[in-house]
Design an enzyme around this catalytic site. Structure first.
Site, mmCIF file in Angstrom:
data_model
loop_
_atom_site.group_PDB
_atom_site.id
_atom_site.type_symbol
_atom_site.label_atom_id
_atom_site.label_comp_id
_atom_site.label_asym_id
_atom_site.label_seq_id
_atom_site.Cartn_x
_atom_site.Cartn_y
_atom_site.Cartn_z
ATOM 1 N N ARG A 158 66.624 32.120 5.331
ATOM 2 C CA ARG A 158 67.235 32.170 6.660
ATOM 3 C C ARG A 158 66.100 32.233 7.675
ATOM 4 O O ARG A 158 65.370 33.217 7.740
ATOM 5 C CB ARG A 158 68.124 33.410 6.781
ATOM 6 N N PHE A 159 65.923 31.167 8.433
ATOM 7 C CA PHE A 159 64.863 31.125 9.446
ATOM 8 C C PHE A 159 65.377 31.831 10.693
ATOM 9 O O PHE A 159 66.109 31.262 11.490
ATOM 10 C CB PHE A 159 64.493 29.674 9.777
ATOM 11 N N ASP A 160 64.975 33.083 10.839
ATOM 12 C CA ASP A 160 65.493 33.921 11.923
ATOM 13 C C ASP A 160 64.918 33.486 13.272
ATOM 14 O O ASP A 160 63.708 33.289 13.403
ATOM 15 C CB ASP A 160 65.109 35.380 11.632
ATOM 16 N N ALA A 161 65.799 33.369 14.276
ATOM 17 C CA ALA A 161 65.394 33.109 15.674
ATOM 18 C C ALA A 161 64.422 31.937 15.794
ATOM 19 O O ALA A 161 63.560 31.906 16.667
ATOM 20 C CB ALA A 161 64.772 34.369 16.284
ATOM 21 N N VAL A 162 64.571 30.961 14.913
ATOM 22 C CA VAL A 162 63.581 29.881 14.820
ATOM 23 C C VAL A 162 63.562 28.981 16.067
ATOM 24 O O VAL A 162 62.552 28.345 16.367
ATOM 25 C CB VAL A 162 63.817 29.054 13.530
#
Length: 580
Positions: free
Chosen positions: A233-237
């Site tokens: 999960r690429f957070d705040a990407v």
């Protein structure tokens, strides 16, 4: 002469776009070494689905379930094995690294498991039984991390890892989800610096213009793959790349960076999946699919506010219009559907889908049900940004007030989500019917804590065993629903979906399996009144035998009427597959 391999060519193409001033061949070589990739590694085929109708992801903190004298990750694993085995096959454990704030999203050390939760062995043990999803918190880290301590002392590693700006810079266009000041003043041996903080002053933003930062994240990615992480999960990407004078969100380099990381990840582990977490208006969110070469999945952020609005108003026109506007995901990509998570119900993804009055009614109803509203600043005015409430409490009534249909309404919401195109993610507190945790809000002074309850496993098992408790009723009905869902090929995340026009009080859509053998007509009464619908309106084929998967009974007269109780859900199929 060195002939470039396919993998080298791909990686260098990404790099030339992101870092035109660097030697792409040299950087590529270093990235392949960090990822332990052979330059001749064959490229995995494009457009492959790494998922089926059996995939359901439970979302949880590492410490949502607690037992005295036991590591929480061990407790979580035991609970999932004993209660969810054969029902849920994947788990998203929210950041389990040492952190300083934001319940895990201000990471102090990416390479370590927080001692309070367990260790890497616990993580690997979970990943051997459940497909593991983990966060790559890629935009920022904790101001108490070693890297930032080094930045403040002009030391390596870290001295140039963070994005800085001048207070004179024009940052008027910058898009942010918070109201705190953007820049944080820091004294260093080489003078005062102003560090960029998209979220909070404890969350300092990386400067990906420095290729060393990319190297660090490729190392971290490789470590997570080695420890059994299959879904990233690429957070705040969306905020990753910054350029002064722009809005600093969704920049072209950000998209290219996701493509680069995907190329590296899928060459290392061909069935690994990347999910981008971009809590933004719908059309911007969809851009993260790229051309099937970026995220495998995008979070369906518009679903929670639209579905809650539908059930609180008893009108599905907005939900239906949005469903019809959503492009079918191309093969090799799909949607990640959820209606509750560790965060609140975001309202930005409903902008343009619900008008200001409707958003205000939604916020007021949530307030009436004991929830909180978080705000953001836009053009000098405050707007509701997020509704903070447990989903079970959010559905305790309609905008007219509370009523007796809370559990039915809650189950109806999940019957809709489980039937939609995409992979469902279910927050652990939705499975358990957890209510608002006011004590936690008082202790932390954060609105989001209302939906981050920590259960003592003994207390939880007691209420789950008590057949009169709402927790028991919710948990058992949720498990039954999921069991029925995962047996149906028409619920494959990429199976056809078509919206039915059955008025505003009944939501309907049709799913069809990829081999076209199975159809499921999904029909929901989203009101607190009994509704009737002529069977002929649904267009069921006369020559087939139809069966309601939820009620587990055949459909009689195809010329008659279907009567739906308040919040009743039906899944009508022509091809009955018994769940085991």
């Amino acid at each position: 002469m060195n002939i470039e391999t396919e993998l080298e060519h791909k990686v260098q193409t990404h790099l030339k776009f992101i870092y035109p001033e660097l030697d792409a061949a040299e950087v590529c070589q270093h990235l392949l070494e960090l990822m332990r990739l052979d330059k001749n590694t064959p490229t995995p085929p494009n457009h492959q689905n790494h998922w089926t109708e059996k995939d359901i992801i439970a979302i949880t903190y590492g410490n949502s379930l607690l037992r005295e004298q036991e590591k929480p990750l061990h407790t979580l694993h035991e609970f999932m094995k004993s209660k969810l085995d054969g029902i849920i096959n994947s788990v998203h454990i929210l950041p389990f690294y040492p952190y300083s704030s934001d319940d895990g999203f201000a990471v102090m050390n990416y390479a370590k498991v927080s001692d309070s939760l367990g260790d890497w062995v616990d993580v690997e043990t979970i990943s051997s039984d459940f497909r593991l999803m983990a966060d790559l918190v890629i935009n920022h880290c904790s101001s108490r991390s070693l890297w930032f301590e080094n930045f403040k002392q002009d030391k390596e590693p870290g001295k140039d890892y963070f994005f800085t700006a001048s207070p004179e810079d024009d940052v008027s266009q910058v898009v942010r989800p918070r109201t705190s000041p953007l820049l944080r003043e820091v004294n260093t041996p080489s003078g005062t610096k102003h560090v960029w903080c998209t979220f909070s002053h404890d969350q300092v933003d990386f400067d990906f213009r420095q290729v060393k930062v990319l190297y660090e994240f490729v190392k971290i990615t490789r470590l997570y793959l080695d420890r059994g992480v299959k879904i990233f999960r690429f957070d705040a990407v969306a905020f990753l790349w910054k350029e002064i004078g722009t809005n600093c969100i969704h920049l072209a380099q950000t998209h290219e960076m996701i493509r680069l990381l995907r190329t590296l990840v899928e060459h290392a582990v061909p069935d690994a999946i990347i999910i981008t977490e971009t809590n933004v208006p719908n059309h911007e969110n969809l851009s993260y699919f790229g051309n099937g070469n970026e995220a495998h999945c995008v979070y369906n952020f518009s679903l929670p506010p639209l579905l809650v609005n539908t059930l609180l108003t008893g009108n599905c026109k907005h939900l239906k219009r949005w469903m019809m506007s959503m492009p079918p995901a191309q093969i090799g990509t799909t949607y990640f559907n959820f209606i509750a998570s560790h965060d609140g119900i975001g309202l930005r993804p409903a902008e343009g889908l619900l008008n200001e009055d409707e958003l205000a009614t939604l916020a007021n109803t949530v307030n009436m049900f004991g929830g909180k509203v978080s705000w953001r600043t836009a053009n000098g005015t405050n707007k509701p940004y997020e509704l903070n409430i447990s989903l079970f409490d959010a559905l305790q009534g309609t905008y007219k007030g509370t009523d007796k249909y809370q559990i039915d309404r809650f189950i109806c919401a999940h019957a809709i989500m489980l039937a939609l195109e995409g992979i469902p993610g279910i927050y652990i507190h939705s499975l358990l019917g957890t209510t608002n945790d006011y004590e936690r809000v008082n202790n932390t002074s954060h609105n989001r804590s209302i939906n981050r309850h920590q259960w003592s496993i003994d207390a939880l098992e007691q209420v789950l065993d008590d057949k009169y408790s709402h927790h028991h009723k919710v948990f058992n009905r949720m498990c039954e629903l999921i069991e029925k869902r995962i047996a149906q090929p028409a619920f494959h995340p990429n199976a056809v979906q078509f919206t039915l026009q059955l008025g505003e009080e009944i939501l309907g859509f049709w799913r069809q399996s990829q081999n076209r053998k199975q159809s499921i007509f999904c029909i929901f009464n989203i009101t607190d009144q009994e509704q009737q619908i002529e069977m002929t309106e649904i267009n069921l084929i006369d020559t087939e035998h139809w069966f309601d998967l939820i009620a587990q009974q055949p459909v009689g007269d195809l010329r008659g009427c279907l009567t739906l109780k308040p919040y009743q859900a039906v899944w009508l199929t022509n091809y009955r597959i018994a769940h085991h």
